[in-house]
Design a protein around this motif. Structure first.
Motif, PDB file in Angstrom:
ATOM      1  N   HIS A 133      14.302  63.534  39.278  1.00 47.39           N
ATOM      2  CA  HIS A 133      12.870  63.633  39.955  1.00 47.39           C
ATOM      3  C   HIS A 133      12.586  61.721  40.332  1.00 47.39           C
ATOM      4  N   ALA A 150      10.520  71.683  43.823  1.00 47.85           N
ATOM      5  CA  ALA A 150      12.082  71.064  43.289  1.00 47.85           C
ATOM      6  C   ALA A 150      12.471  71.664  43.969  1.00 47.85           C
ATOM      7  N   THR A 197      12.121  67.194  43.572  1.00 44.27           N
ATOM      8  CA  THR A 197      12.761  67.510  41.777  1.00 44.27           C
ATOM      9  C   THR A 197      14.177  68.141  42.480  1.00 44.27           C
TER      10      THR A 197
END
Length: 369
Positions: free
Chosen positions: A61, A69, A126
């Motif tokens: 991250h 993500a 992410t």
């Protein structure tokens, strides 16, 4: 003409060149990925699979919390049937990358990493990098259940990169893997002193053929939103290397049953368990998470449609979304044609990988605020 001087294609080739079939350790390819994650907070989730092989899943991250993500897996299927070196990636004269994992799905991982690297400092970024997607989804399960970093981020959604030809997939099937085992006595087959385990499998297999036929004929076990509408019920038999002149000491039937969210797996579970009991077989089951399926009007589906200009669809296969949905809603989206995956001619257009980088970047950008 795209070539390996491009950072995305170079990274994809580097990943393809590392053997990471599901039954070997993925630590070498995970370490290659980690070299690309300078400036990211990196959480390493090490585990051993059911056979004791060392594996690693990665959560990385950078930037603010929240957002979307990008997820991908590092393992591949076996190199069955390849006539060329599956770990010698190349781009041919037509601009097509060849190699095991090129489309499923190291090319997608490379595109996702490069998109993450290029995101602005104010963009939440992410990456969820898994292992064992082709077998048990254990890497995704480990992230979903053990990752303190992933749980702390408050993700809005997850793009699971798979070869969808850059069409958003809002739902897919999950599987239950059955392993039925019969035991016999090994001996030279000419002596009459052995006990062939295959004969003990036959009553079970006859009932499994009936289940197979019912799945294709009983509309109550089908889902019209999928193509094909009937569930997969695939059988593989294994005599564990027994020679033709030896009675089989162990015979195993492996069955993969895939079902969608609208299909009740109960009748199939009942049929398989009952048949195994009647035949006196050992039965083991491995269950994925529930089939993920977002409604057509879900915000993540709407985002995928808006960014690609392509209508959302469903898919008959499975992905890590069956486990990662425990963290956030999942949409499956990535470059390449799934039709070449799991074949000895696996390939992907290099330009498709390059086109995925700005698309993934727009997904990440949409996660701001």
């Amino acid at each position: 003409m795209p070539d390996l001087n491009d950072p995305t294609l170079r990274l994809a080739a580097d990943l393809v060149a590392i053997d990471s079939r599901s039954f070997v350790s993925n630590l070498p390819v995970a370490e290659r990925v980690e070299r690309e994650l300078r400036g990211f907070e990196v959480e390493r989730l090490d585990y051993r699979d059911a056979k004791g092989v060392a594996k690693r899943a990665i959560v990385a991250h950078r930037g603010p919390k929240g957002g979307y993500a990008l997820s991908g897996h590092l393992d591949t299927v076996p190199a069955t049937g390849w006539e060329s070196d599956p770990w010698a990636p190349r781009i041919d004269a037509e601009g097509v990358m060849h190699g095991l994992g090129s489309v499923d799905m190291k090319g997608q991982v490379a595109a996702a990493i490069v998109a993450a690297q290029h995101a602005g400092a104010d963009v939440p970024v992410t990456l969820l990098i898994t292992a064992d997607e082709e077998t048990t989804k254990q890497g995704a399960h480990v992230i979903a259940t053990r990752s303190a970093l992933a749980k702390s981020l408050g993700l809005k959604g997850i793009i699971v990169a798979e070869p969808t030809s850059l069409a958003p997939v809002r739902g897919h099937r999950s599987h239950i893997a059955f392993t039925a085992t019969a035991h016999g006595v090994q001996a030279h087959s000419s002596t009459g002193k052995g006990d062939n385990a295959n004969w003990k499998l036959l009553p079970f297999l006859a009932e499994m053929r009936s289940v197979f036929d019912r799945l294709r004929s009983d509309v109550s076990l089908q889902d019209a939103d999928y193509e094909p509408p009937f569930s997969d019920f695939n059988l593989i038999l294994d005599n564990h290397g027994t020679a033709l002149n030896v009675t089989v000491a162990r015979a195993t039937a492996h069955i993969k049953f895939r079902y969608s969210a609208k299909v009740d797996p109960g009748p199939v579970l009942e049929a398989v368990r009952g048949a195994a009991q009647r035949a006196g077989l050992e039965l083991a089951e491995q269950h994925e998470g529930k089939p993920p399926e977002l409604p057509a009007d879900h915000p993540l589906v709407a985002l995928g449609v808006a960014l690609t200009g392509v209508s959302a669809k469903t898919a008959p296969y499975g992905t890590d979304a069956s486990e990662l949905q425990a963290l956030a809603p999942c949409l499956v989206l990535g470059p390449g044609d799934v039709g070449t995956a799991h074949t000895p001619h696996e390939r992907v257009r290099a330009q498709d990988l390059l086109d995925a980088v700005p698309l993934f970047g727009r997904v990440l950008e949409a996660g701001k605020g």
